[in-house]
Design an enzyme around this catalytic site. Structure first.
Site, PDB file in Angstrom:
ATOM      1  N   PRO A   1       0.663  -1.057   0.515  1.00 47.41           N
ATOM      2  CA  PRO A   1       0.021  -0.174  -0.637  1.00 47.41           C
ATOM      3  C   PRO A   1       0.780   1.088  -0.668  1.00 47.41           C
ATOM      4  O   PRO A   1       1.809   1.531   0.210  1.00 47.41           O
ATOM      5  CB  PRO A   1      -0.467   0.263   1.073  1.00 47.41           C
ATOM      6  CG  PRO A   1       0.163  -1.578   1.860  1.00 47.41           C
ATOM      7  CD  PRO A   1       0.577  -1.925   1.137  1.00 47.41           C
ATOM      8  N   GLU A   2       0.469   2.172  -0.458  1.00 50.94           N
ATOM      9  CA  GLU A   2       0.869   3.468  -0.528  1.00 50.94           C
ATOM     10  C   GLU A   2       0.393   4.456   0.413  1.00 50.94           C
ATOM     11  O   GLU A   2      -0.751   4.255   1.326  1.00 50.94           O
ATOM     12  CB  GLU A   2       1.314   3.985  -2.123  1.00 50.94           C
ATOM     13  CG  GLU A   2       1.548   3.114  -3.398  1.00 50.94           C
ATOM     14  CD  GLU A   2       1.318   3.603  -4.419  1.00 50.94           C
ATOM     15  OE1 GLU A   2       1.437   4.249  -4.678  1.00 50.94           O
ATOM     16  OE2 GLU A   2       1.909   2.853  -5.803  1.00 50.94           O
TER      17      GLU A   2
END
Length: 269
Positions: A2-3
């Site tokens: 995830p960012e």
């Protein structure tokens, strides 16, 4: 992945559920993540209360009475609220709370981190040298232009490096460069102050829109309540190679430093 938008979505989901709650038990089923989970974690934090949940770049910081938990979701990690101790195959750690709920950390690929840090977590070696947070007033085009002066590396690579601005990962770098009409192969040092200002504004806009949509789910990302994000439905270039841009040109895919980059050859110059 995830960012930043995904991590911020998780933070906003779990914070109301755990702030003010006391940890009554800790379950560690698997210590072997990217780094070993600290030995005796349960003894060290059982009985402590959660006083805050923060994000720095792609790290989540769960602040307790006298220390903090530093969590990174890696490639496939998830942190969510559950009703029972960890029992699913990839649920490696669980924190039982005094209201009967559980905070569960799962990570099929085990590239994430769960570490203990001092309460002044900003000085932790993993955090103290990170770049500027993109959604703060401190981040603007002047920051980019000053940091990139004379740099020959492609602007997309410079964004991913995290030394100037943090949390702009592969998806959101491609989307931000498209919004700013900047070709990802352009040398960072050749981007004018004016175009840097446009790019900084695009980064803020893309990240905020992604957070409102709950982040992007490629395979297994879920928020703090197990729900997928929806921003992938609004991607303009990422993952759309071979399809047509709004201008009619065909979106291209290239590789930069081993990462896929997507752009429009007509809109981005």
């Amino acid at each position: 992945m995830p960012e930043l938008p995904e991590v911020e979505t998780v933070r906003r989901g779990i914070a109301p559920e755990i702030i003010g709650r006391r940890i009554v038990a800790v379950f560690v089923r698997q210590r072997r993540l990217r780094r070993l989970v600290p030995a005796g974690l349960g003894k060290k934090i059982t009985g402590l209360s959660v006083v805050g949940v923060y994000r720095r770049a792609k790290y989540l910081i769960i602040v307790l009475d006298s220390c903090a938990l530093l969590v990174h979701l890696g490639m496939s990690g998830a942190l969510r609220i559950g009703s029972s101790p960890p029992k699913a195959k990839h649920e490696h750690i669980g924190w039982a709370l005094d209201n009967g709920k559980h905070l569960l950390y799962s990570d099929p690929r085990r590239f994430g981190l769960v570490l203990l840090a001092e309460k002044c977590f900003e000085k932790h070696p993993l955090l103290e040298h990170l770049g500027c947070e993109p959604l703060t007033r401190d981040f603007n085009g002047q920051v980019l232009h000053a940091a990139w002066r004379g740099k020959k590396m492609p602007v997309k690579t410079a964004l991913l490096a995290g030394k100037t601005v943090v949390g702009v990962g592969n998806i959101y770098a491609s989307e931000s460069l498209f919004d700013a009409c900047i070709r990802p192969q352009t040398a960072a040092g050749k981007i004018s102050a004016k175009r840097c200002a446009v790019l900084a504004a695009a980064i803020k806009s893309v990240l905020r829109r992604a957070i409102r949509a709950g982040g992007s789910t490629l395979r297994d990302f879920v928020d703090g309540h197990g729900q997928p994000g929806m921003f992938q439905m609004k991607w303009r270039v990422y993952g759309r190679d071979g399809s047509h841009c709004r201008c009619g040109a065909v979106i291209r895919k290239i590789f930069q430093s081993g990462r896929a980059t997507y752009y429009c050859p007509r809109c981005q110059r």
